[in-house]
Design a protein around this motif. Structure first.
Motif, PDB file in Angstrom:
ATOM      1  N   ASN A   1      13.449  39.057  40.935  1.00 41.33           N
ATOM      2  CA  ASN A   1      13.752  40.358  41.551  1.00 41.33           C
ATOM      3  C   ASN A   1      15.034  40.949  40.967  1.00 41.33           C
ATOM      4  OD1 ASN A   1      11.500  40.093  43.303  1.00 41.33           O
ATOM      5  ND2 ASN A   1      12.724  38.876  44.725  1.00 41.33           N
ATOM      6  N   SER A   2      15.061  41.053  39.657  1.00 39.19           N
ATOM      7  CA  SER A   2      16.264  41.501  38.950  1.00 39.19           C
ATOM      8  C   SER A   2      16.710  42.902  39.371  1.00 39.19           C
ATOM      9  CB  SER A   2      16.005  41.485  37.444  1.00 39.19           C
ATOM     10  OG  SER A   2      17.096  42.050  36.740  1.00 39.19           O
ATOM     11  N   LYS A   3      18.034  43.034  39.584  1.00 36.12           N
ATOM     12  CA  LYS A   3      18.644  44.319  39.916  1.00 36.12           C
ATOM     13  C   LYS A   3      19.206  45.011  38.680  1.00 36.12           C
ATOM     14  CE  LYS A   3      21.466  44.206  43.433  1.00 36.12           C
ATOM     15  NZ  LYS A   3      22.566  43.737  44.328  1.00 36.12           N
ATOM     16  N   GLY A   4      19.265  44.274  37.565  1.00 37.46           N
ATOM     17  CA  GLY A   4      19.850  44.839  36.363  1.00 37.46           C
ATOM     18  C   GLY A   4      20.268  43.742  35.406  1.00 37.46           C
ATOM     19  N   LEU A   5      21.194  44.072  34.511  1.00 40.53           N
ATOM     20  CA  LEU A   5      21.602  43.165  33.445  1.00 40.53           C
ATOM     21  C   LEU A   5      23.108  42.987  33.404  1.00 40.53           C
ATOM     22  CD1 LEU A   5      20.743  41.615  30.763  1.00 40.53           C
ATOM     23  CD2 LEU A   5      21.437  43.727  29.587  1.00 40.53           C
ATOM     24  N   ILE A   6      23.547  41.751  33.189  1.00 41.85           N
ATOM     25  CA  ILE A   6      24.939  41.471  32.847  1.00 41.85           C
ATOM     26  C   ILE A   6      24.994  41.168  31.360  1.00 41.85           C
ATOM     27  CG2 ILE A   6      26.864  39.853  33.122  1.00 41.85           C
ATOM     28  CD1 ILE A   6      26.160  39.669  36.068  1.00 41.85           C
TER      29      ILE A   6
ATOM     30  N   GLU B   1      21.432  52.185  31.627  1.00 41.43           N
ATOM     31  CA  GLU B   1      22.864  51.847  31.674  1.00 41.43           C
ATOM     32  C   GLU B   1      23.420  51.811  33.091  1.00 41.43           C
ATOM     33  OE1 GLU B   1      26.061  52.294  28.521  1.00 41.43           O
ATOM     34  OE2 GLU B   1      24.954  54.172  28.375  1.00 41.43           O
ATOM     35  N   ASN B   2      22.812  52.558  33.998  1.00 41.11           N
ATOM     36  CA  ASN B   2      23.313  52.501  35.371  1.00 41.11           C
ATOM     37  C   ASN B   2      22.931  51.201  36.074  1.00 41.11           C
ATOM     38  OD1 ASN B   2      20.608  52.863  35.966  1.00 41.11           O
ATOM     39  ND2 ASN B   2      20.849  54.915  36.819  1.00 41.11           N
ATOM     40  N   LYS B   3      22.279  50.291  35.318  1.00 41.56           N
ATOM     41  CA  LYS B   3      21.968  48.969  35.839  1.00 41.56           C
ATOM     42  C   LYS B   3      22.568  47.863  34.969  1.00 41.56           C
ATOM     43  CE  LYS B   3      17.691  50.275  38.191  1.00 41.56           C
ATOM     44  NZ  LYS B   3      16.237  49.995  38.350  1.00 41.56           N
ATOM     45  N   ILE B   4      23.482  48.242  34.075  1.00 41.91           N
ATOM     46  CA  ILE B   4      24.122  47.268  33.185  1.00 41.91           C
ATOM     47  C   ILE B   4      25.570  47.048  33.601  1.00 41.91           C
ATOM     48  CG2 ILE B   4      24.866  46.768  30.827  1.00 41.91           C
ATOM     49  CD1 ILE B   4      22.484  48.315  29.798  1.00 41.91           C
TER      50      ILE B   4
ATOM     51  N   ALA C   1      32.614  48.902  26.744  1.00 36.50           N
ATOM     52  CA  ALA C   1      32.550  49.699  27.973  1.00 36.50           C
ATOM     53  C   ALA C   1      33.196  51.070  27.768  1.00 36.50           C
ATOM     54  CB  ALA C   1      33.238  48.951  29.111  1.00 36.50           C
ATOM     55  N   SER C   2      34.222  51.128  26.923  1.00 37.06           N
ATOM     56  CA  SER C   2      34.953  52.379  26.702  1.00 37.06           C
ATOM     57  C   SER C   2      34.150  53.407  25.920  1.00 37.06           C
ATOM     58  CB  SER C   2      36.273  52.096  25.976  1.00 37.06           C
ATOM     59  OG  SER C   2      36.059  51.762  24.612  1.00 37.06           O
ATOM     60  N   THR C   3      33.158  52.948  25.165  1.00 34.82           N
ATOM     61  CA  THR C   3      32.369  53.862  24.332  1.00 34.82           C
ATOM     62  C   THR C   3      30.921  53.991  24.811  1.00 34.82           C
ATOM     63  OG1 THR C   3      31.930  52.029  22.792  1.00 34.82           O
ATOM     64  CG2 THR C   3      33.775  53.476  22.276  1.00 34.82           C
ATOM     65  N   ASN C   4      30.643  53.419  25.986  1.00 34.57           N
ATOM     66  CA  ASN C   4      29.318  53.507  26.593  1.00 34.57           C
ATOM     67  C   ASN C   4      29.482  53.815  28.080  1.00 34.57           C
ATOM     68  OD1 ASN C   4      27.263  52.486  24.366  1.00 34.57           O
ATOM     69  ND2 ASN C   4      29.079  51.179  24.221  1.00 34.57           N
ATOM     70  N   HIS C   5      28.402  53.667  28.847  1.00 34.31           N
ATOM     71  CA  HIS C   5      28.464  54.056  30.256  1.00 34.31           C
ATOM     72  C   HIS C   5      27.841  53.012  31.182  1.00 34.31           C
ATOM     73  CE1 HIS C   5      29.787  58.021  28.942  1.00 34.31           C
ATOM     74  NE2 HIS C   5      28.812  57.975  28.042  1.00 34.31           N
ATOM     75  N   PRO C   6      28.267  51.740  31.082  1.00 31.37           N
ATOM     76  CA  PRO C   6      27.772  50.753  32.050  1.00 31.37           C
ATOM     77  C   PRO C   6      28.309  51.075  33.434  1.00 31.37           C
ATOM     78  CG  PRO C   6      29.582  49.833  30.803  1.00 31.37           C
ATOM     79  CD  PRO C   6      29.264  51.154  30.174  1.00 31.37           C
ATOM     80  N   LYS C   7      27.694  50.470  34.452  1.00 25.74           N
ATOM     81  CA  LYS C   7      28.125  50.815  35.814  1.00 25.74           C
ATOM     82  C   LYS C   7      29.360  50.050  36.264  1.00 25.74           C
ATOM     83  CE  LYS C   7      25.037  47.737  38.477  1.00 25.74           C
ATOM     84  NZ  LYS C   7      24.075  47.720  39.608  1.00 25.74           N
ATOM     85  N   LEU C   8      29.705  48.960  35.557  1.00 26.84           N
ATOM     86  CA  LEU C   8      30.836  48.145  35.973  1.00 26.84           C
ATOM     87  C   LEU C   8      31.323  47.331  34.787  1.00 26.84           C
ATOM     88  CD1 LEU C   8      32.563  47.070  38.437  1.00 26.84           C
ATOM     89  CD2 LEU C   8      30.833  45.268  38.664  1.00 26.84           C
ATOM     90  N   LEU C   9      32.644  47.093  34.739  1.00 27.19           N
ATOM     91  CA  LEU C   9      33.246  46.207  33.744  1.00 27.19           C
ATOM     92  C   LEU C   9      33.967  45.088  34.484  1.00 27.19           C
ATOM     93  CD1 LEU C   9      34.217  45.418  30.862  1.00 27.19           C
ATOM     94  CD2 LEU C   9      36.144  47.008  31.202  1.00 27.19           C
ATOM     95  N   ILE C  10      33.631  43.836  34.149  1.00 25.89           N
ATOM     96  CA  ILE C  10      34.274  42.666  34.748  1.00 25.89           C
ATOM     97  C   ILE C  10      34.979  41.893  33.644  1.00 25.89           C
ATOM     98  CG2 ILE C  10      33.934  40.495  35.994  1.00 25.89           C
ATOM     99  CD1 ILE C  10      31.401  41.712  37.220  1.00 25.89           C
ATOM    100  N   LEU C  11      36.256  41.584  33.855  1.00 24.85           N
ATOM    101  CA  LEU C  11      37.044  40.847  32.872  1.00 24.85           C
ATOM    102  C   LEU C  11      37.574  39.561  33.498  1.00 24.85           C
ATOM    103  CD1 LEU C  11      39.130  43.811  31.398  1.00 24.85           C
ATOM    104  CD2 LEU C  11      36.963  42.890  30.534  1.00 24.85           C
ATOM    105  N   GLN C  12      37.347  38.449  32.815  1.00 20.56           N
ATOM    106  CA  GLN C  12      37.857  37.153  33.249  1.00 20.56           C
ATOM    107  C   GLN C  12      38.959  36.715  32.292  1.00 20.56           C
ATOM    108  OE1 GLN C  12      34.343  34.673  33.056  1.00 20.56           O
ATOM    109  NE2 GLN C  12      33.859  35.016  35.193  1.00 20.56           N
ATOM    110  N   ALA C  13      40.177  36.597  32.813  1.00 14.19           N
ATOM    111  CA  ALA C  13      41.339  36.165  32.027  1.00 14.19           C
ATOM    112  C   ALA C  13      41.560  37.030  30.787  1.00 14.19           C
ATOM    113  CB  ALA C  13      41.202  34.692  31.637  1.00 14.19           C
TER     114      ALA C  13
END
Length: 235
Positions: free
Chosen positions: A39-44, A109-112, A128-140
């Motif tokens: 039941n995928s909601k999108g892509l990481i 893209e609104n699901k990436i 992320a700066s040159t595209n339009h994903p819905k969220l950016l997550i950064l670890q360390a």
């Protein structure tokens, strides 16, 4: 510190996955793995750290597929089953963009969500700066590799650094919400890097500090898991 795998290597992850190959303009073939969720909601779109290969990085995918997100992981040139070798920062960006463009044919893209860990955070912020994903997550994340070098190796002149990966510059063009996770005992990328990035945040951006967390093992951190569950359940 890439781990190189034979082209005939067979992955054996304990979840549903599909290998994908991408031919770059110069003929180099890059290898990635798409992990499928129920039941995928999108892509990481996951950009991993500087060591290993998908053979070990693939193990973290279950954290996100269990939250109903497909996960795509790419091995950079010279990593895993990917051909070639990294020769410039711009080539890294072009490779990531070419693969991202292919995945956009399958996912809106609104699901990436773009997620970067360690060395992958600069690349994640750039894409992320040159595209339009819905969220950016950064670890360390690092503020920039130049800043990290000045902090860790102050006697070495920064102009010799081949890769700048200026996260601090890319982040200014990121229109989507950003969530940063950083351990306050990170011994590789100092925690102050995220405090510097926080000064560049938009009102909807967030820094989540993981107490007593070192550089490795963020995905297994209990507070990280609770936070990422809440974040992904809301999206």
């Amino acid at each position: 510190m890439p781990q190189k795998l034979n082209s005939t290597h067979q992955f054996s992850f304990w979840q549903d996955f599909k290998e994908m190959n991408f031919k770059m303009k110069d003929g180099v073939l890059l290898n990635g793995v798409l992990f499928k969720a129920v039941n995928s909601k999108g892509l990481i779109f996951y950009l991993h750290g500087n060591a290993g290969s998908l053979e070990n990085w693939g193990e973290v995918a279950k954290t996100y597929t269990s939250l109903h997100y497909d996960v795509f992981m790419l091995d950079y040139r010279g990593y895993g089953k990917s051909d070639g070798s990294i020769f410039s920062e711009e080539q890294l960006f072009q490779d990531n963009q070419a693969v991202y463009d292919e995945l956009k044919k399958k996912y809106s893209e609104n699901k990436i969500i773009v997620l970067g860990y360690s060395i992958g955070t600069g690349m994640a912020t750039k894409i992320a700066s040159t595209n339009h994903p819905k969220l950016l997550i950064l670890q360390a994340p690092y503020f920039s590799l130049t800043d990290l070098m000045k902090h860790s190796y102050p006697i070495i002149p920064p102009f010799i650094l081949q890769y700048k990966l200026a996260t601090n510059l890319y982040i200014k063009d990121c229109k989507m919400p950003i969530v940063v996770f950083h351990g306050d005992e990170d011994e590789i990328i100092y925690y102050g890097s995220s405090l510097k990035l926080k000064a560049l945040f938009k009102p909807q951006d967030t820094l989540i500090t993981l107490n007593k967390q070192h550089h490795n093992g963020i995905t297994d951190n209990e507070n990280y898991r609770l936070s990422i569950q809440k974040i992904l359940m809301e999206r």
